[in-house]
Design an enzyme around this catalytic site. Structure first.
Site, short mmCIF file in Angstrom:
data_model
loop_
_atom_site.label_atom_id
_atom_site.label_comp_id
_atom_site.label_asym_id
_atom_site.label_seq_id
_atom_site.Cartn_x
_atom_site.Cartn_y
_atom_site.Cartn_z
N CYS A 165 0.81 -1.22 0.00
CA CYS A 165 0.00 0.00 0.00
C CYS A 165 0.84 1.28 0.00
O CYS A 165 0.30 2.38 -0.04
CB CYS A 165 -0.97 -0.02 1.18
SG CYS A 165 -2.03 -1.48 1.16
N HIS A 305 -2.61 8.06 6.09
CA HIS A 305 -2.83 6.75 5.49
C HIS A 305 -4.09 6.11 6.06
O HIS A 305 -4.77 5.36 5.36
CB HIS A 305 -1.63 5.84 5.76
CG HIS A 305 -1.78 4.47 5.18
ND1 HIS A 305 -1.68 4.22 3.84
CD2 HIS A 305 -2.05 3.27 5.77
CE1 HIS A 305 -1.86 2.93 3.60
NE2 HIS A 305 -2.09 2.34 4.76
N HIS A 342 -9.89 2.00 0.25
CA HIS A 342 -8.44 1.82 0.20
C HIS A 342 -8.06 1.20 -1.15
O HIS A 342 -8.40 0.06 -1.44
CB HIS A 342 -8.00 0.91 1.34
CG HIS A 342 -6.52 0.82 1.52
ND1 HIS A 342 -5.63 1.53 0.74
CD2 HIS A 342 -5.76 0.09 2.38
CE1 HIS A 342 -4.41 1.26 1.12
NE2 HIS A 342 -4.46 0.39 2.11
#
Length: 415
Positions: A165, A305, A342
């Protein structure tokens, strides 16, 4: 060494909140959610049955038949987003050496959908080895950077990064470094992900990493909220054109902002969990800020994040607190994953666009769905919830963290 300045002169977005930058940004500022029940396949047997899918997107509207035949969805997304960014930047290949233009792209999973389809067809074929000749080219993660290059005739630096990620920020950081070292004048960078497949959904479900708020998908992603229960998976792509500042000024390019610092560290802690004290994240933030020549006190906006997981959100908060010394500051924080979900390897790219647009428009987007901030988070932190806030933004920072302990930070500043 005399390092070049690096600026961003083009943006492209393909997201659950819009298929171009203008629509995406409008919906981000408005605080809209891109989550809904999965339509791509029957997800009724899964624990989490919703996602942030692209809306009203048909790849055939953008790509020809041959491109569609030979590409996985993650590459299709990359081509569409990069097309927008290149057009937005307005540079002309005919006026440049093609070896001065590169592509550094990112994807965490690559052609997952292609892999599933080919293995399923093999199984249904009674074990006969009937694989498509496009199986491997569609599957491998570097094909996105390769085809952006082929599509446009760019012959410079070309490769793909993978750091889960943190992937997009890794790509952006590499592009930043190559340009400031004088090894390229322009690099197309960003990331794409097409993870809404049965295998991806099944894998993340089995890890119990995803929200199971199936009765209210749009309220499921709630970073920093005491009732958060996991992330919502999303898909799409974000593209940025990074350019040597002098080259951009000479051709009269529009400049969204300058990249002044970027850094990566490793947690060296756990396969999937972030360090609980955020040690690696804090160090990456510190290094990026030091490279930019500023401190956390100078940052106006942090695009966190924060994915809406119980452990991950708090570890990032601990990292922030270690830099601020626990003192109140002007730093405003939000997580746009509350709206986009996400996007895994593409997350950093679309969040870089958010950071740059916040500088351009002096607006800090909200964290939606967060109505009861976790009591473990100090009250003096300025977490923007509910609605966007109009505020001067000269410095914006984007945080990304990935499975394997990867921490990637990029700092953007107004020019």
């Amino acid at each position: 060494m005399n390092l070049k300045r690096v600026v961003v002169t083009g943006l492209g977005a393909l997201t659950p909140l819009g298929n171009d930058v203008k629509t995406f940004w409008k919906n981000i500022v408005a605080g809209k959610s891109g989550a809904a029940d999965i339509t791509r396949f029957d997800a009724t047997l899964f624990r989490a049955r919703f996602a942030c899918e692209l809306k009203d997107f048909n790849a055939a509207d953008y790509l020809d038949r041959n491109d569609l035949k030979r590409t996985d969805a993650f590459t299709q997304y990359a081509l569409v987003a990069s097309d927008e960014a290149i057009k937005d930047s307005g540079f002309e290949l005919s006026k440049m050496d093609p070896f001065d233009i590169g592509v550094i792209w990112g994807s965490g999973q690559g052609g997952m959908e292609t892999f599933e389809q080919q293995i399923s067809e093999f199984a249904l074929g009674n074990g006969q080895p009937r694989f498509s000749p496009f199986f491997i080219p569609k599957l491998i993660s570097n094909m996105s950077s390769g085809l952006i290059s082929i599509r446009n005739g760019y012959m410079g630096i070309n490769y793909t990064t993978v750091s889960a990620c943190a992937t997009s920020n890794t790509a952006i950081m590499d592009a930043f470094n190559y340009i400031r070292l004088g090894k390229a004048k322009i690099i197309i960078t960003g990331g794409s992900e097409a993870p809404i497949t049965t295998a991806s959904l099944g894998g993340f479900n089995s890890m119990k990493a995803m929200s199971i708020r199936n009765d209210d998908p749009q309220a499921a992603s709630r970073p920093f909220d005491v009732d958060r229960d996991g992330f919502v998976i999303g898909e799409g792509a974000g593209a940025l054109v990074l350019e040597d500042y002098d080259h951009a000024v000479k051709r009269g390019a529009h400049i969204y902002g300058e990249i002044t610092g970027a850094a990566m560290t490793a947690d060296a802690y756990h396969m999937t969990a972030t360090h609980p004290q955020g040690l690696g994240a804090a160090k990456a933030m510190e290094l990026a800020l030091t490279e930019a020549g500023i401190s956390i006190a100078d940052v106006d906006y942090l695009n966190a994040h924060a994915t809406s997981t119980p452990v991950g959100d708090l570890s990032e908060i601990n990292a922030i607190l270690s830099l601020t010394g626990g003192e109140k500051s002007k730093l405003m924080i939000s997580s746009t994953k509350s709206m986009t979900g996400h996007l895994l390897g593409a997350a950093g790219a679309i969040e870089a666009i958010v950071a740059l647009m916040s500088i351009a428009d002096n607006v800090i987007p909200p964290t939606i769905n967060t109505t009861n901030i976790d009591p473990a988070i100090p009250a003096h932190l300025n977490i923007v919830t509910g609605q966007a806030e109009a505020r001067a933004v000269n410095v914006a920072m984007s945080n990304t963290f990935g499975f394997g302990g990867h921490n990637g930070i990029v700092v953007f500043q107004s020019v």
